[in-house]
Design a protein around this motif. Sequence first.
Motif, short mmCIF file in Angstrom:
data_model
loop_
_atom_site.label_atom_id
_atom_site.label_comp_id
_atom_site.label_asym_id
_atom_site.label_seq_id
_atom_site.Cartn_x
_atom_site.Cartn_y
_atom_site.Cartn_z
N ASP A 106 -7.25 -3.32 -1.87
CA ASP A 106 -7.09 -3.08 -3.56
C ASP A 106 -7.42 -4.43 -4.21
O ASP A 106 -6.73 -5.34 -4.24
CB ASP A 106 -5.79 -2.70 -3.90
CG ASP A 106 -5.42 -2.48 -5.17
OD1 ASP A 106 -6.50 -2.80 -6.06
OD2 ASP A 106 -4.33 -1.88 -5.65
N VAL B 87 3.24 2.14 -7.87
CA VAL B 87 2.70 1.16 -8.59
C VAL B 87 3.72 0.15 -9.30
O VAL B 87 3.45 -0.99 -9.13
CB VAL B 87 1.57 1.74 -9.47
CG1 VAL B 87 2.18 2.58 -10.49
CG2 VAL B 87 0.77 0.69 -10.30
N GLU C 10 -4.13 14.21 -5.36
CA GLU C 10 -4.29 13.08 -4.84
C GLU C 10 -5.66 13.10 -3.89
O GLU C 10 -5.52 12.90 -2.73
CB GLU C 10 -3.24 12.41 -3.93
CG GLU C 10 -1.90 12.23 -4.89
CD GLU C 10 -1.75 10.98 -5.34
OE1 GLU C 10 -2.84 10.13 -5.20
OE2 GLU C 10 -0.75 10.47 -5.89
N THR D 200 -8.18 5.54 -11.99
CA THR D 200 -9.09 6.66 -11.62
C THR D 200 -8.71 7.78 -12.46
O THR D 200 -9.48 8.49 -13.11
CB THR D 200 -8.79 6.90 -9.99
OG1 THR D 200 -9.21 6.12 -9.24
CG2 THR D 200 -9.79 8.18 -9.81
N ILE E 59 -15.24 0.42 -8.65
CA ILE E 59 -13.91 0.57 -9.19
C ILE E 59 -14.19 1.17 -10.77
O ILE E 59 -14.99 0.34 -11.33
CB ILE E 59 -13.07 -0.66 -9.47
CG1 ILE E 59 -13.03 -1.45 -8.00
CG2 ILE E 59 -11.63 -0.49 -10.05
CD1 ILE E 59 -12.69 -2.82 -8.06
N THR F 25 0.97 -1.32 -0.04
CA THR F 25 0.00 0.03 0.02
C THR F 25 0.96 1.10 0.01
O THR F 25 0.60 2.41 -0.57
CB THR F 25 -0.94 0.00 1.08
OG1 THR F 25 -1.54 -1.21 1.15
CG2 THR F 25 -1.76 1.09 1.12
N SER G 259 -6.77 9.62 -2.59
CA SER G 259 -5.98 8.66 -2.12
C SER G 259 -6.14 8.13 -0.53
O SER G 259 -5.82 7.19 -0.31
CB SER G 259 -4.64 8.84 -2.20
OG SER G 259 -4.31 9.28 -3.63
N VAL H 267 -0.58 -1.75 -13.16
CA VAL H 267 -1.83 -1.36 -12.57
C VAL H 267 -2.41 -2.68 -12.74
O VAL H 267 -2.72 -3.26 -13.54
CB VAL H 267 -2.51 -0.18 -13.38
CG1 VAL H 267 -3.80 0.01 -12.70
CG2 VAL H 267 -1.72 0.97 -13.40
N SER I 43 -2.81 12.13 -9.50
CA SER I 43 -2.72 10.94 -8.75
C SER I 43 -1.88 9.75 -9.31
O SER I 43 -1.34 9.93 -10.37
CB SER I 43 -4.43 10.28 -8.90
OG SER I 43 -4.52 9.40 -7.94
N HIS I 44 -1.77 8.91 -8.40
CA HIS I 44 -0.89 7.80 -8.85
C HIS I 44 -1.81 6.53 -9.20
O HIS I 44 -1.34 5.28 -9.62
CB HIS I 44 0.23 7.39 -7.69
CG HIS I 44 -0.55 6.82 -6.50
ND1 HIS I 44 -0.97 7.65 -5.58
CD2 HIS I 44 -1.14 5.59 -6.18
CE1 HIS I 44 -1.63 6.89 -4.69
NE2 HIS I 44 -1.55 5.60 -5.14
N ASP I 45 -3.20 6.72 -9.06
CA ASP I 45 -3.96 5.65 -9.17
C ASP I 45 -4.49 5.90 -10.70
O ASP I 45 -5.40 6.81 -11.20
CB ASP I 45 -5.27 5.89 -8.48
CG ASP I 45 -6.35 4.95 -8.69
OD1 ASP I 45 -6.28 4.06 -9.60
OD2 ASP I 45 -7.42 4.96 -7.96
N ARG J 261 -14.50 6.78 -2.24
CA ARG J 261 -13.48 7.41 -3.56
C ARG J 261 -14.73 7.50 -4.68
O ARG J 261 -14.70 8.52 -5.43
CB ARG J 261 -12.53 6.22 -3.63
CG ARG J 261 -11.66 6.86 -5.08
CD ARG J 261 -10.53 5.89 -5.00
NE ARG J 261 -9.71 5.50 -3.77
CZ ARG J 261 -8.67 4.69 -3.72
NH1 ARG J 261 -8.60 3.81 -4.62
NH2 ARG J 261 -8.30 4.79 -2.67
#
Lengths: 659, 315
Positions: free
Chosen positions: A221, A194, A516, A553, A265, A190, A519, A594, A548-550, A526
Amino acid sequence: MNELRPIRSALLDVRNLHTHFLTDKGTVKAVNGVSFQINQGERVAIVGESGSGKSAMAMSLLRLLAYPGKVVSGEINLEGRDLNRLSERQLNEVRGRLVGTIFQDPMSSLDPVMRISNQMIPPIMRHLGLSREKARAEAISWLDRVGIPDAARRIESYPFEMSGGMRQRVMIAMALSCRPRLVIADEPTTALDVTIQAQIVELLKELTAETGAAMIFITHDLGLVARFAHKVGVMYAGKLVEFGPVKDIFARPRHPYTQSLLDTIPPVDQLERRRLAQIPGFPPDMKLPVTGCAFKDRCAGAHRRCFEVAPELEPRGHGHAAACWLPEGLGAGRQMERALIPPMEPAADAGEDRVVVEINNLHKHFTTRSSLPWRKPPTVRAVNGISLRIRKGETLGIVGESGCGKSTVARLLLGLDPATSGDIFIDGMAQMVFQDPSSSFNPKMTLFNIIQEPLVVTGWGTKAERETRVRELLGQVGLDESYMHRYPSQLSGGQRQRIAIARALALKPSVVVADEPTSALDVSVRAQIINLLVDLKQKLRVSFVFISHDLLTVSYISDKIAVMYLGEVVEYGPADEVFNNPAHPYTQALISAVPIPDPEAEEARIQKPLSGELPSPLNLPVGCSFASRCPKATDYCRTHKMVLKPYSKTRETACHYAS
Amino acid sequence: MLTYSFKRLVQLFVTVLGVVTLVFFTMRLIPGDPISAMAGDNLSGAALDQMRGQMGLNDPLPVQYLTYLGRLAVLDFGTTVTTKLPIVGLILGALPVTVSIALGTIFLTVLISIPLGTLAAYMAHKGNRMLDNIITGVAMVLDLMPPFWTSLVCLLIFSLTLGWFPASGTVSLDDPAMLLRRIALPVLVLSMAQIATLARITRTSVLEVLNEDYVRTARSMGWSELHVLFRHALKNAALPIVTVIGLSFGNLLNGTVIVEFIFTLPGIGNLLVGGMNSRDYQMVQTLIVFYAMIFVAINFTTDLIYRVFDPRVQF
């Protein structure tokens, strides 16, 4: 391998585990009757949102709970022995020997003032009865196996001399060093980027397969679950609500909570964008007794029986079990409420489509002060020449690993830091939404004052006008007017982030920079915030910069994506094109890292995680900044600087071989 | 490290210069001077004036100040006014007594408060706050008792009533047994003020460390509570503890002056009191320079000790 061997009894058999936290304000029933089994060599993921009791459950297995946590009752049978009945002394022969544990945050999980050797070698000596020399050789060979370069020398390092990814590798080596039968991993990736997460997950998979150790993997996740697990347990309010083989859980989830969780998601296939599912309400207060099903208040399919009797985990065939009165959970009702997001209406006139933010050749260098006057001070090139354009109503997503300079760009856009060189032109005003909604408000101010603060500072309107504006803003972010007189501490994380958005919108900015913003939030919350941002974008035609690092999203919410690496933009283009057909090797690596919440698709993907870590921005490579990690790099790349060049009509990339 | 030592040296120089200047002028603000203090009411004004002239006390203040600095620069610390003995010699002679008291106090304090604080932290970590509350309560009472008062009470009880320790008697390094008996009470008095403070700091920082992730990691590897407490927790908690010990040295310099006076011990604290009473400018100034240097040296040592406990500390 393990499937062929006949297994008489499960490796770990947990029965009716109850864990309570005896606080001053009452007993928190964190784990409330959990039962499950793990066979040898099996990887079981336990998923759930924060407060679901998943970590408390995992820590209960080895009695590693801090005060006031206490295992109240239940059986924890490991290879036929009930760990719950062992004395502390007996349990110390199990901890580290039969069961290894990997914790969440590698930055804090290793003793900072002790060399790695002193942390790794003594447990091996003790548990395996080896001499110091043999234990040392064993420790070095483990460090080597987890991919620590030059392990024989690095074993004498202190943790602070290593990166987060390296520390987590050390943690894994330590947990596996006494060849445990079971590994408990509590959110082991976490805190990592990534690409590093992908490396660590692959490593854990390989090593547990090699040693035949079973594994409990705690995570929130769902993508990781799909990539990693054989079986999945879903926890809600201290109970397992669903348990079964991973493919079955993802293909045919039976519990409404699992179903909703999967629908929150952002999908990978984004040809038609649908709103994300939201789970209304909050998890129950674990201090209060629950009558009936704990999920009933948030469940669309709840009926009378749910309010009276709590359903038990019942078999649903193929080793699948769910705790719901309805055999199919929400069933066909699952997809109903998710509306399509209409495409942005074309601008009414040309002025509506104008560029609101223009960044030209932006640089930000941080120079540390050198202690000796004649020595040249080291310079960190956090942002190293980027140019970007954002149109009105457009959302630009900025992605990249931590340290790539994306947050610095945000600060520069807001004018929080002066740029070293380059121009930023903003037509109108920029406002910011920060990552952590709990620490970005003054806790002593009411929400009304928080939201109206920018209005007061700029001398906007009369008192009455400001109040009307605050009411309007609260409405826009979906909060009731009655919230005006509350304080930040009275809100949940999601509500606070709504307030942050309302405050950012107060002065009708032309661009809102969100660093972020999701996050720190749980999966279900979210989805609410993402839906809200999508709505606001449609309604107000505000431009967003979404950092973001996601990646899932970002690609869901953005129109354009800029991929940053070491202070430079290496790829830029429309979100779906960049995501589905990345041109730059770095983007390709980032996207393949990812995890996709679909076990079938995960199986089909080629897993070749990006090797290495982000180089230090102190001494940048001469040529292409990505050359040191790029699988396609040639000598040309190492000596020639790459700049962003057109790749197709709509896209740009900074790679010599892409075009 | 070299840069660091250089910085420290500069700091020493600046500190000493500042202290010297301050003491030089404040001493002269106090009514009376060495000559009048020495003479009392016996000598006439003219005779006193002549003596002052010989000592340079009739010069304008700035001239006196510069003369003093000039002598200091060549390490000429001068002699006492009355006995004309070299001051450095007197200080070196008195040093063993003060150092014995200071080190004895630190030793006793550390010996009692670190195990006590660690135990309190461990118990608090397990949810038992009893020892915690006792220490906090005792600390509050001890903090409220000034050393000059506790000194007198101790003297009354242990020396005068019980007769366990001598209240007076010659002290020298040649007779360690006597030295020990003479400094026992001062050490006890000074320790009382320090033990509670240090125990509380130890308790707080160990308790904080016990909640750290790496402590849980050590437990997860099968280490016993005792191992975790002493091998992991205490070492990580050391920095604040070392800081407080360093600071308490400063308090001790203060404290030794009081206890040496009350217990009539020939340490440098007593020299200072004597120097003040006889308005011996030279004596007081030299002692203050000496104290300042000790302060800087202790700070320097504290920093070096940081490095021993925490490899992350860089110079």
